[in-house]
Design a protein around this motif. Structure first.
Motif, short mmCIF file in Angstrom:
data_model
loop_
_atom_site.label_atom_id
_atom_site.label_comp_id
_atom_site.label_asym_id
_atom_site.label_seq_id
_atom_site.Cartn_x
_atom_site.Cartn_y
_atom_site.Cartn_z
N SER A 77 -18.61 -39.27 3.84
CA SER A 77 -18.75 -37.91 4.35
C SER A 77 -20.21 -37.48 4.38
CB SER A 77 -17.93 -36.94 3.50
OG SER A 77 -16.56 -37.16 3.67
N ILE A 207 -19.30 -33.13 8.89
CA ILE A 207 -18.37 -33.56 7.85
C ILE A 207 -16.94 -33.19 8.22
CG2 ILE A 207 -17.68 -33.13 5.46
CD1 ILE A 207 -20.65 -32.86 4.77
N GLU A 210 -15.78 -35.41 11.24
CA GLU A 210 -15.43 -36.77 10.79
C GLU A 210 -14.08 -36.77 10.09
OE1 GLU A 210 -14.63 -39.91 8.25
OE2 GLU A 210 -15.31 -38.00 7.41
N ALA A 211 -13.85 -35.76 9.25
CA ALA A 211 -12.56 -35.68 8.55
C ALA A 211 -11.42 -35.48 9.55
CB ALA A 211 -12.59 -34.53 7.54
N THR A 225 -11.95 -42.60 3.87
CA THR A 225 -12.56 -41.29 4.11
C THR A 225 -11.62 -40.21 3.61
OG1 THR A 225 -11.59 -40.98 6.31
CG2 THR A 225 -13.68 -42.18 6.19
N LEU A 251 -13.49 -31.90 0.21
CA LEU A 251 -14.02 -31.51 1.51
C LEU A 251 -14.50 -30.06 1.49
CD1 LEU A 251 -14.30 -32.83 4.33
CD2 LEU A 251 -12.07 -31.84 4.90
#
Length: 275
Positions: A77, A207, A210-211, A225, A251
């Motif tokens: 991340s 971030i 990407e998540a 991830t 996160l």
């Protein structure tokens, strides 16, 4: 050094820095604390957290160590967020400097390219790019950067337009300095301060993007991830909600740390401007 002093004096900057430092330390220590592949099976599936001292955060539905996955996921991340932000700022700074300094047809052409990228939502652009090219960490970084460089480009252009008529720029022209050297050595360094303030927003967005891509199954399948952990946990959400809650908390804390550090940087830059 004065900017760092101002950042650490603000509560937001100090808290954000400490949060990100903790997460970065956890990510860096992951290969030493868990040298084996985090995707390897280490125990029975769905061990609840804090019931086994060897597996403090339990295991997932396949018997993989949740803590190992969490720490290795932190590395991904942060690496994706920082790399995508750096790429977006670089592209945006170059495009904005060329457009603002050159003016005329070059400015018009580059701004139309910027408009074309701005029309498409950044997440949809990343989704289409990764779906077409293939899922891997470098591709995800590039896909996120392609959707995030527009704002830095526009801000850089605005700064360059206000700087290019100053006396020291006219002096550089008078002594015969090359236009590109004037643009990137004389003007750009003085235009970067407000652009760098966008870095925190871009890192946080990267971030989350990407998540989201990993949650949809478009991340690198060979890399753990937080998004993929949340996606795998949704299949057993009622019986083992910790599988989604733990990476979700990671996160949220990471994005909050980035946001707080960004607020500290903004205050530090504002204090420098007032000097």
């Amino acid at each position: 050094m004065r900017i760092l002093h101002h950042i650490f004096r603000s509560p937001e900057g100090l808290i954000g820095f400490l949060v990100l430092l903790t997460i970065a330390a956890a990510g860096i220590s992951a290969p030493f604390l868990f040298p084996k592949d985090p995707l390897s099976i280490v125990g029975a599936p769905l061990i609840a957290p804090f019931t086994n001292p060897a597996l403090p955060f339990g295991t997932d539905s396949l018997g993989r160590d949740v803590l190992a996955c969490l720490l290795h996921g932190a590395r991904v991340s942060l690496a994706v967020g920082i790399s995508a932000a750096a790429a977006a700022l670089f592209i945006g700074a170059v495009m904005g400097t060329l457009a603002g300094f050159a003016g005329g047809l070059i400015d018009e052409a580059l701004m139309r390219v910027t408009d074309a990228f701005q029309i498409v939502p950044s997440f949809l652009l990343a989704l289409a790019f990764v779906s077409t090219i293939g899922a891997s960490i470098p591709v995800v970084i590039l896909a996120i950067a392609l959707g995030a460089w527009v704002d830095p480009a526009r801000l850089t252009r605005a700064q360059v337009l206000s700087i290019r008529e100053r006396d020291y720029v006219a002096s550089a022209r008078a002594i015969g300095m090359h236009p590109l050297e004037i643009a990137f050595r004389q003007i750009l360094p003085n235009a970067l301060a407000p652009v760098i303030a966008l870095a925190a927003i871009i890192v946080a967005g990267a971030i989350l993007t990407e998540a989201a891509l990993s949650f949809l199954g478009l991340g690198d399948p060979n890399v753990v991830t937080w998004g993929s952990m949340i996606a795998e946990g949704r299949n057993v959400l009622r019986s083992s909600p910790f599988l989604s809650i733990i990476p979700g908390i990671g996160l949220v804390v990471t994005v909050l740390g980035v946001y707080l550090l960004g607020e500290g940087i903004n205050k530090a830059l504002a204090a420098e401007v007032k000097r």
